[in-house]
Each structure stands twice: as C-alpha cells, then as structure tokens.
Design a protein around this motif. Structure first.
Motif, PDB file in Angstrom:
ATOM      1  N   LEU A 112       8.410   8.965  -0.076  1.00  0.00           N
ATOM      2  CA  LEU A 112       8.110   8.846  -1.506  1.00  0.00           C
ATOM      3  C   LEU A 112       6.859   8.006  -1.750  1.00  0.00           C
ATOM      4  N   ARG A 113       6.624   6.992  -0.925  1.00  0.00           N
ATOM      5  CA  ARG A 113       5.373   6.237  -1.058  1.00  0.00           C
ATOM      6  C   ARG A 113       4.182   7.157  -0.794  1.00  0.00           C
ATOM      7  N   SER A 134      -6.544   4.673  -1.012  1.00  0.00           N
ATOM      8  CA  SER A 134      -6.918   5.479   0.150  1.00  0.00           C
ATOM      9  C   SER A 134      -6.487   4.794   1.445  1.00  0.00           C
ATOM     10  N   LEU A 135      -6.670   3.479   1.514  1.00  0.00           N
ATOM     11  CA  LEU A 135      -6.196   2.741   2.686  1.00  0.00           C
ATOM     12  C   LEU A 135      -4.688   2.879   2.839  1.00  0.00           C
ATOM     13  N   LYS A 136      -3.974   2.779   1.720  1.00  0.00           N
ATOM     14  CA  LYS A 136      -2.513   2.936   1.760  1.00  0.00           C
ATOM     15  C   LYS A 136      -2.133   4.327   2.238  1.00  0.00           C
ATOM     16  N   ARG A 137      -2.843   5.343   1.734  1.00  0.00           N
ATOM     17  CA  ARG A 137      -2.543   6.726   2.119  1.00  0.00           C
ATOM     18  C   ARG A 137      -2.693   6.922   3.622  1.00  0.00           C
ATOM     19  N   PHE A 185      -1.355  -3.833  -4.558  1.00  0.00           N
ATOM     20  CA  PHE A 185      -1.096  -2.396  -4.524  1.00  0.00           C
ATOM     21  C   PHE A 185       0.269  -2.088  -3.902  1.00  0.00           C
ATOM     22  N   ASP A 186       0.663  -2.898  -2.912  1.00  0.00           N
ATOM     23  CA  ASP A 186       2.012  -2.753  -2.365  1.00  0.00           C
ATOM     24  C   ASP A 186       3.053  -3.048  -3.447  1.00  0.00           C
ATOM     25  N   LYS A 227      -2.554   4.640   6.010  1.00  0.00           N
ATOM     26  CA  LYS A 227      -1.531   3.876   6.737  1.00  0.00           C
ATOM     27  C   LYS A 227      -0.175   4.555   6.638  1.00  0.00           C
ATOM     28  N   ILE A 228       0.189   5.039   5.470  1.00  0.00           N
ATOM     29  CA  ILE A 228       1.488   5.692   5.298  1.00  0.00           C
ATOM     30  C   ILE A 228       1.555   6.966   6.131  1.00  0.00           C
ATOM     31  N   CYS A 229       0.496   7.762   6.123  1.00  0.00           N
ATOM     32  CA  CYS A 229       0.480   8.995   6.926  1.00  0.00           C
ATOM     33  C   CYS A 229       0.617   8.673   8.410  1.00  0.00           C
ATOM     34  N   GLU A 230      -0.086   7.644   8.873  1.00  0.00           N
ATOM     35  CA  GLU A 230       0.025   7.249  10.277  1.00  0.00           C
ATOM     36  C   GLU A 230       1.446   6.800  10.604  1.00  0.00           C
ATOM     37  N   ASP A 231       2.058   6.012   9.719  1.00  0.00           N
ATOM     38  CA  ASP A 231       3.435   5.544   9.946  1.00  0.00           C
ATOM     39  C   ASP A 231       4.408   6.719  10.036  1.00  0.00           C
TER      40      ASP A 231
END
Length: 438
Positions: free
Chosen positions: A207-208, A270-273, A149-150, A275-279
């Motif tokens: 953008l991610r 959803s996991l990516k979302r 997914f990355d 993590k990205i929001c937290e970052d």
C-alpha cells in the motif's frame, strides 16, 4: 557459481546449478524434453528489476542534481524574508503543509507555467492543459526532511483515509469499469482487518508503494480553499496570464500548482518509491527462495497484484512524460515515443518473469480446490477469515469481469492506448488462474 548463484529452476528444485552456463545444462535437457515451464533459465536477482521498472527516462527529472540545475537556470533568487505556508494535495488524504518561498524567475518565466494532464472521459484520451504556476519553491533539498515524508505516508495508511483509496486512486478508470478500484479497495480492507502480523507487514509495503505511485502520478496542487490566500501572499510577481479555453470547468478549472515546489517535493517521494520497490523485490527474492508455500501464498499473491497495478501506472507515466518532452522541444516525437515504447516493453518482459516465478513457486497439483479456486491453498482457521473473505471477493470480481480483463490484456504498448494500461498487467497475472483444473 557462488557469485552467479543457481538459476531459478534449480532453486525451486532445491538443487545447485550443474554449471555456470546460460542456460545451464539441466535447463537445456529440460527444454529438449519439453519440461522447461513458465520461464527460461534465469539467474537474475530480483532487486535489479527496479532499474527496468523505474528507468532513467522516467526518473531523471526527479534527481537532485537535475532539479538543482533547473533552479540555477531559471531562478534569479529567492525572497527569504517571509515564507508562505502552503497546503498541497495530490487529491487523496490530508494535505501536506509546507513553508515555501517566493522567487524571482529569469526572463523566460519558465517556472511560471505548468503542463497538467488529465483523461478526457468522452474520448478516453490523455489531454494536456497549460496552467499558471505561482513562483514558490523550497530554498534547497534537505535530506533531513526525509522523516516528514515517512510520517505523511503513515498518516495516509490510517484506516480513516484508506476506506476509499481504491476508488480515489482509480477514479478515472471507474468511469469505464470498477474492477481495478474494487481490487485495490479489497487489499485495503484486508490490511485493516487481518491479524496476521507478517501479512500485515507485507500489505503495508504494497500500500505504501501504491500511495507513492498515486502521488507521483498526480500534480501536487494548492488546496482549493486556500488558493486565493496563497496567491495574495505572492508580493513580487504578477501571475502569468494564460489563455484558458472555454471548456475549462468543473474539476479541472483551477488545480493551481507551484511547479517548482511540486517537482522538489516529488524528489523525496521518488526516493521513497525506489526504496519501497527495492524492499518489495528483495522480499519476493527471499520468499521465492524459501521452501514454504502455504504460509506465503497469500502475501505473494497480494504483492504481485500491487506490483502489477503500480507498473501499469509507470507505463502510463512514461507516455505522459514522452508527450511533455515533445511539447517542450526536448526530444523529437519519434525519439521520445520510441524511448517510452522500449521502456514499457521492458516492464512487460520483467513482470512476465515475476509471473513465471510465482507460477513455478506456487503451482501444486496437491492443492485441489482452495480459497482461490483450483491449485490454490485452502486458508483454514478463524485467523485466516479476512484472507478467505478477500480471496472470495477477488475471485468473484475475476469471474464477473473476465471479458473486460481479456480485452485489456490484449492492448499493445502504443501511445493511443495509454489509457488502457489499467488492468492490463493485472489481467496477465490473474487470468491464468481461471485455466487451472482440479
């Protein structure tokens, strides 16, 4: 105090909080003098905002245990002898190619039908349509698939794909107004043109986040030119016959999606979302704490725009999910709509906090007239040319579409206005810039 941390007003003054009160004594005194501006006394670490931005009512269906429970309740077994290679697309960029397996559903046939939502361009209302769904899914959720997914998101960030992402992402909105599409496309252009490594790194996160937000908001459907072959590969089940209204035509005529696979793959996104929001929130925390202003202003500005666009889509998704819960009989209309309204309201409140923090951090009367108007920094030098070009374009859009943004900012968080979420939070961030004086 070391555990609590200083309140944000004391942080911006580079002082320690005088006490652990809520509000602290310094903020109480400022309030009495009418000097407490933009936000109340607040000690929140910004990463905790992710729980309000992505509430359980929106994310529970994408939890691993929830999906596994769904499989146990609705699937008898998988036919593991012959996987089906399926191309799945969200409507943007190249498709994902995945090996899926046919399964035998329980007698209810629940996984063989899927509610899909779209915006009616004539009524501006969200409408749903029941579609048939081929019985295909993943055998299990493998955490080892995470890297795929990355890699897929990195492919979507290629300039070859980004050239029209803004217009694809806000295709429905462009039927009414092109502001939001042009704004996101300007961010894409800045990402591809800037030579500032730090700015590019921040824009990649933004953008991610927008890419994952777009994918999560759209059904993963089988590529149109492969649908027939995929359905022929289903050997053990007859397709579910559903009545189709005569109005079904054009872009909504097919869009066939394997419901189970769609939900399983979105578990990873959803996991990516999250993590990205937290970052991004952690980056804002560190940046707002940092004493630098001119060197971080543009990156923070773009981050706020990206968050606003993503949160608007989260609010719209909350209303769509509320409708789905009602139609499936999971919750009453009153309960589901109150849940969505409360969650949307919390997003508003938390985003207002971020706007206030941005204003506390970056309002400087020493900046007379900069690259984005009064009280903004002037980006000088050839290395900042892409940034100046971006800000000039966005400022022009803001001036041209001021009336549109003013109208969107006023819409309440109610079911009938869910199609008017787009630009609503962006307007709340951008419009105050027009009220600044030199």
């Amino acid at each position: 105090m070391r555990t609590l941390g200083a309140c944000w007003h004391c942080v911006f003054q580079r002082d320690g909080c005088p006490d652990d009160g809520n509000p602290c004594k310094r903020c109480v005194d400022k309030a009495k003098r009418g000097q407490l501006r933009y936000i109340p006394c607040n000690r929140d670490k910004l990463v905790i905002l992710v729980h309000d931005f992505l509430p359980p009512s929106m994310t529970d269906m994408h939890q691993k245990q929830t999906i596994e429970d769904y499989v146990k309740a609705n699937i008898v077994h998988f036919y593991q002898d012959k996987p089906v290679k399926v191309e799945l697309t969200s409507g943007y960029g190249p498709p994902m190619i995945w090996d899926l397996y046919e399964f035998k559903p329980t007698d209810t046939g629940e996984p063989l039908r899927q509610l899909q939502y779209f915006q009616n361009p004539d009524t501006r209302l969200v409408e749903s349509r029941m579609k048939r769904s081929p019985p295909l899914g993943l055998l299990k959720l493998e955490t080892g698939d995470d890297d795929r997914f990355d890699e897929y998101l990195q492919r979507l960030l290629n300039p070859i794909n980004l050239w029209d992402f803004g217009w694809t992402c806000f295709e429905e909105e462009t039927q009414i107004n092109t502001f939001q599409a042009a704004l996101l496309q300007a961010i894409c252009t800045l990402y591809t043109e800037t030579q500032d490594i730090d700015l590019k790194s921040v824009l990649e996160k933004v953008l991610r986040m927008m890419l994952v937000t777009y994918i999560m908001a759209h059904t993963l459907t089988i590529s149109e030119d492969t649908v027939d072959n995929v359905e022929r590969a289903v050997r053990h089940s007859r397709p579910l016959a559903l009545p189709q209204p005569r109005s079904v035509s054009g872009p909504h005529a097919r869009h066939i999606s394997p419901r189970l696979a769609n939900r399983q793959l979105k578990f990873f996104f959803s996991l990516k979302r999250n993590k990205i929001c937290e970052d991004i929130l952690n980056w804002l925390q560190q940046t707002f704490h940092n004493s630098g202003k001119e060197e971080t202003w543009l990156a923070s500005f773009c981050t706020m725009l990206g968050l606003a666009m993503a949160l608007e889509e989260f609010q719209r998704t909350l209303w769509i999910q509320a409708d789905a819960k009602i139609r499936k009989g999971e919750k009453s209309a009153a309960v589901a709509e109150e849940e969505a309204s409360n969650a949307c309201g919390r997003i508003d409140v938390r985003f207002d906090l971020l706007v206030g923090l941005f204003q506390c951090k970056y309002r400087r009367k020493g900046w007379t007239y900069g690259s984005f108007g009064p009280q903004t920094p002037q980006l000088n030098g050839e290395e900042n040319a892409p940034g100046r070009k971006f800000l000039a374009e966005v400022h022009g859009l803001l001036l041209d579409e001021r009336q549109h943004l003013e109208s969107r900012r006023q819409y309440p968080l109610e079911k009938q206005y869910q199609c008017f979420c787009t630009t609503r939070l962006v307007a709340r961030f951008l419009l105050p810039f027009l009220g600044l004086s030199t």
